[in-house]
Design a protein around this motif. Structure first.
Motif, PDB file in Angstrom:
ATOM      1  N   GLY A  77      21.551 -50.303  41.595  1.00 56.63           N
ATOM      2  CA  GLY A  77      20.990 -49.703  40.369  1.00 56.63           C
ATOM      3  C   GLY A  77      19.834 -48.755  40.667  1.00 56.63           C
ATOM      4  O   GLY A  77      19.381 -48.020  39.785  1.00 56.63           O
ATOM      5  N   SER A  80      19.541 -43.914  41.340  1.00 52.13           N
ATOM      6  CA  SER A  80      19.529 -43.539  39.928  1.00 52.13           C
ATOM      7  C   SER A  80      20.139 -42.174  39.639  1.00 52.13           C
ATOM      8  O   SER A  80      20.318 -41.817  38.486  1.00 52.13           O
ATOM      9  N   GLU A  99      22.586 -54.492  37.081  1.00 52.59           N
ATOM     10  CA  GLU A  99      21.711 -53.340  37.373  1.00 52.59           C
ATOM     11  C   GLU A  99      22.472 -52.014  37.370  1.00 52.59           C
ATOM     12  O   GLU A  99      21.873 -50.945  37.321  1.00 52.59           O
ATOM     13  N   ARG A 102      21.551 -49.261  35.076  1.00 45.28           N
ATOM     14  CA  ARG A 102      20.443 -48.297  35.254  1.00 45.28           C
ATOM     15  C   ARG A 102      20.944 -46.933  35.715  1.00 45.28           C
ATOM     16  O   ARG A 102      20.181 -45.986  35.807  1.00 45.28           O
ATOM     17  N   GLN A 104      22.172 -44.130  34.730  1.00 48.32           N
ATOM     18  CA  GLN A 104      22.465 -43.478  33.452  1.00 48.32           C
ATOM     19  C   GLN A 104      23.115 -42.117  33.585  1.00 48.32           C
ATOM     20  O   GLN A 104      23.467 -41.496  32.589  1.00 48.32           O
TER      21      GLN A 104
END
Ligand code: ATP
Length: 926
Positions: A77, A80, A99, A102, A104
């Protein structure tokens, strides 16, 4: 981006990404695949890592098909900037970390074809940019979390082949850009109406769930749909008449194995791209709209088997002519319907690409047109259980690609065409229950790929061609029963070394039973009854220790009944009645249980169980046995026995004293095990000579030996104590072996020897019963240089081995005092499954076995069953194949509670074996 090599990856890029990648590396094996993931180059140049050129942040992680084993750390996670993850086709397991949520920027997450378990992490709902979520072919459980409703950008949602439960969420209908939705799971309930709003949908696959109700009509209006597959559910209702008009882009429509009713819409002809139409196993009525379907030039696959379709007003099959226009057609299945009439000549005009023509179980009359010989691509012809008559045309011999020819249960007559000998790829030939006459053409012997041949219940005469019984590929069955065959059973029958079932009963065969029959060591069923065989039962048959059923009744056989029949371990049916056997019945095995034995009509037999009502044997014998009991005989024997017993007590007591003194060169034996010294082992193995070396494993070598005391052949496993862990493995194995109750399918331990060798070094060895057919591994994977090249295991033998292994595990898991898990049965290399004299499998090597309380990983306990199945699914009828897969999957479930109990596995495997032996839908044999 190719960056210059750097001493330290961290200098250039982002520390967090580097740490996350290293964390991932830590969890993955094999390491060599990840060897580029080291300090000498920047992580952006590591295999499978792509970075953004300007930021040097990881944007894509692509490690598909690298045989990786491991799990995903939560730190994934931290990457990013990731937009894509592709780990397809590895062996990742464990849960998908929450996770992940995260990430995105993630647009594509493809974890398919791994072993991920647990639930779909709800946090994935934060990855709102996701356009592709592919989790298919994993072991994910639970329902589809409602949180996923936020993934409005999804184009592809692929969840197929997991263990998901619950209903199909109706909010999926809001994913307006969704193009494909695939989910073969355990979903129940109905298909939500809301899915009809998916106006961009191209593929909808919901096979093999428990879905019920009707398919919402709005779904049949999604004009973008090209693939619609809902096979194997409980959906009902009629197909809309305008389906083809509303689905112009349809390429595949598969609704088989449901409860659809009504007629076949003619409008399918408007779906001009249609390639596959599968509506088998439903309740459809009416006629086949062949004129309409004939317009579909791209049609490859038509399956309407198992419905209630009929020929209609015309009462004939001329409609098949229309299908000649489907020039791409490869498979036509119309079996199990109510079609009637004669096969038109034009059947020969069907696509030359046709490889499967399945018309069995209808009401079809007349003969097979010779023009069938035009269909040169045919692999499968199924015309069984119709009213077909006349001769089988010679043209059939042109079909050299034919693998299955099923003409059973019709009214065919005349000779079997000799052109059948051209069919060298044929594996299954069923012509039974017809009126074929004349001799069996000898050139049938050219069909050297045959696994099963059934010509029974015809009017065939003449002798059995030598060439026929010389088809050594025959490994399922050879049925020639209930004909008028004469002459002897040719000695070439001995070539059938893989055959499981031989039935020549109900003919007029004469002469002696050939001694070569003793070569057919795979035989489980032997039926020679109702012939004119004479002479004695050949001694050579004593090799046939796999036999379960023997019927040689109603012949002219004579002589004594051989003792060896009482020693066949699996024999449960023996019919010797109405012959002229004489003398005393053996007492052991089958002869000790009247229920599976019939000897009536042999007036010169005597003895046996009272239930058999044979007369007592002659006085001479009983006299001699009485003599045996006379005091003159009894007293010396009793004295000798007493002496032997006291001597052995003395020896045991002395060895116990020695043991307690721990003498340096003495050997240590274990209670109940035979005491064997180091010197005896040296003697028995020719000084551990290379000639006697069977093989070596991780902790030592195994030698063949003959014990000087009793001549018993043994395998001596000598531990290489220089090897780290060998000594512990010896102690662990002894510990487990001492607590195991003996079982037919466990390798029998004879002794352990812990001593000092002739050079003063510690010496540890285990002495086992010798398994003369070696390891299962050597049968499944013969080496090139090996004489074992010629080794072949028939399917039935494989099933039996699998049953043996499962029985051994059942014993270890449930029937020993403490549950024992073996932990070292590898499907890929089953060297710990050893095959004894009769090919009975014995599980050995308990070096890694654990008592359940100690077992660190109980999941490994049931890895075995697939070992016996490898490579065999191809011959198992599909429904049995599925059941094997089901067993395999259940056994390898990670959670012990989901694993199938071994006794259930044994029973299921036995049921498979039995139904396999009866497969082919044949009539019950008396
Ligand atoms: N009782 C036996 N009868 C006949 N052959 C045997 C017997 N026991 C072992 N063998 C053979 O001896 C060889 C060595 O066996 P061993 O158990 O030491 O190692 P392995 O199972 O091949 O490997 P590993 O110990 O690494 O799992 C194997 O080929 C095995 O098939």
């Amino acid at each position: 981006a190719t960056l210059p090599p750097r001493a330290s990856g961290s200098t250039f890029g982002n520390e967090t990404d580097l740490a996350a990648l290293l964390d991932l590396k830590k969890r993955i094996t094999p390491l060599h695949v990840m060897s580029s993931w080291n300090d000498s180059i920047h992580f952006c140049s590591w295999v499978g890592v792509t970075c953004n050129n300007s930021t040097n942040r990881v944007i894509i992680l692509k490690l598909n098909s690298k045989n990786l084993v491991g799990s995903l750390p939560p730190s994934i996670g931290n990457l990013s900037h990731l937009t894509g993850i592709n780990l397809v086709n590895n062996s990742f397991s464990g849960e998908i970390p929450q996770e992940m949520g995260r990430l995105q920027s993630l647009r594509s997450l493809n974890l398919s074809y791994n072993s991920f378990g647990g639930k779909i992490p709800t946090n994935i709902s934060h990855c709102t940019q996701l356009s592709m979520l592919d989790l298919q072919h994993n072991e994910i459980t639970g329902s589809v979390p409602d949180q996923l409703s936020s993934l409005m950008s999804l184009n592809h949602l692929w969840l197929t082949i997991n263990n998901l439960t619950g209903t199909i969420p109706n909010w999926i209908g809001n994913f307006s850009s969704l193009k494909s939705l695939l989910g073969q799971n355990n979903f129940h309930g109905s298909i939500p109406n809301e899915l009809g709003r998916l106006t961009s949908l191209e593929s909808l696959g919901l096979d093999s769930n428990n879905l019920s109700g009707m398919v919402p009509s709005s779904i049949y209006n999604i004009s973008s749909m090209s693939l619609f597959s809902v096979l194997d559910n409980q959906l009902h209702g009629e197909l809309p008449p305008n389906i083809g008009i509303n689905l112009p882009n349809l390429q595949l429509f598969a609704g088989g194995l449901n409860k659809f009713t009504g007629t076949i819409p003619t409008s399918f002809s408007n779906s001009s791209r249609l390639r596959a139409l599968d509506l088998g196993y439903n309740g459809l009525v009416g006629t086949l709209p062949a004129a309409n379907l004939g317009r579909l030039q791209r049609l490859v696959w038509i399956n309407f088997s198992h419905n209630r379709l009929e020929s209609g007003k015309t009462g004939n099959l001329n409609f098949l002519s229309f299908l000649a226009n489907c020039t791409s057609l490869q498979s036509l299945a119309l079996n199990n319907n109510h079609f009637e009439g004669e096969l038109p000549r034009s059947i020969g005009n069907l696509s030359t690409q046709l490889n499967s023509l399945v018309l069995g179980r209808n009401l079809i009359r007349g003969s097979i047109p010779d023009d069938i010989g035009n269909l040169l691509s045919l692999n499968v012809i199924g015309m069984e259980q119709n009213y077909l008559s006349g001769i089988v045309p010679d043209g059939i011999g042109k079909l050299q690609k034919l693998v299955t020819l099923n003409l059973r249960t019709n009214r065919f007559s005349g000779l079997i065409p000799s052109s059948i000998g051209n069919l060298t790829s044929l594996t299954l030939l069923y012509m039974y229950e017809n009126r074929f006459a004349g001799s069996i053409p000898p050139n049938i012997g050219n069909c050297q790929s045959l696994l099963e041949l059934d010509l029974s219940n015809n009017n065939m005469s003449g002798t059995i061609p030598r060439e026929l019984v010389g088809i050594s590929s025959l490994s399922i069955s050879l049925y020639l029963s209930n004909n008028y065959l004469t002459g002897s059973l040719p000695s070439e029958v001995g070539d059938l070394i893989h055959l499981v079932e031989l039935d020549v009963s109900g003919n007029k065969l004469s002469s002696e039973i050939p001694t070569t029959l003793g070569h057919c060591i795979m035989l489980m069923h032997l039926r020679l009854e109702g012939n004119e065989f004479e002479g004695t039962i050949p001694q050579s048959l004593k090799n046939l220790r796999s036999l379960e059923e023997i019927d040689i009744s109603r012949n002219n056989l004579s002589g004594q009944i051989p003792e060896f029949l009482g020693k066949f371990p699996f024999l449960h049916y023996l019919n010797l009645s109405y012959n002229d056997f004489e003398g005393e019945l053996p007492k052991e095995g089958i002869f000790s249980n009247a229920s599976g034995l019939s000897v009536i009509g042999n007036n010169r037999l005597c003895g046996g169980l009272p239930k058999l009502r044979l007369h007592a044997c002659s006085i001479k014998k009983s006299h001699s046995s009485q003599r045996l009991l006379a005091p003159k005989v009894v007293i010396p024997i009793a004295c000798a026995l007493a002496f032997i017993i006291s001597l052995s007590c003395f020896i045991v007591a002395r060895s116990k004293v020695k043991k307690s003194r721990g003498g340096p060169v003495g050997s240590r034996s274990y209670e109940g095990w035979k005491s064997i010294s180091y010197l005896e082992l040296v003697q028995s193995t020719g000084g551990f000579s290379m000639d006697n070396l069977i093989g070596s494993g991780s902790f030592g070598s195994v030698y063949k030996g003959v014990l000087p005391t009793d001549g018993r052949v043994v395998a001596v496993k000598v531990f290489n104590l220089q090897q780290r862990g060998a000594s512990k493995s010896f102690i662990d194995e002894c510990k487990v072996l001492r607590s195991i109750l003996p079982h037919r399918n466990l390798l029998k331990i004879i002794s352990a020897c812990s001593s000092i060798d002739n050079q003063g070094n510690n010496f540890n060895s285990l002495i086992f019963e010798f398994m003369e057919n070696g390891s299962l591994d050597s049968w499944l994977h013969p080496r090139d240089d090996d004489e074992s090249q010629s080794k072949r295991l028939s399917l039935i033998r494989r099933l039996n081995i699998a049953i043996d292994v499962a029985s051994a595990l059942d014993h270890l898991h449930h029937l020993c005092e403490t549950t024992i898990v073996h932990c070292d049965l590898k499907p890929s290399n089953p060297s710990n499954v050893l095959l004894g004299e009769d090919m009975v499998a014995h599980v050995g090597d308990f070096g890694l076995a654990r008592f359940l309380l100690e077992a660190s990983d109980s999941s490994s306990q049931s890895q075995t069953i697939s070992a016996g199945l490898k490579g065999s699914i191809c011959y198992i009828p599909p429904e049995n194949g599925l059941s094997q897969i089901h067993i395999g999957l259940s056994c390898s479930a990670l959670s012990p509670s989901e694993q199938m109990q071994m006794n259930v596995v044994v029973n299921k495997m036995k049921a498979t074996r039995d139904s396999y032996l009866n497969f082919r839908g044949r009539r019950k044999r008396s």
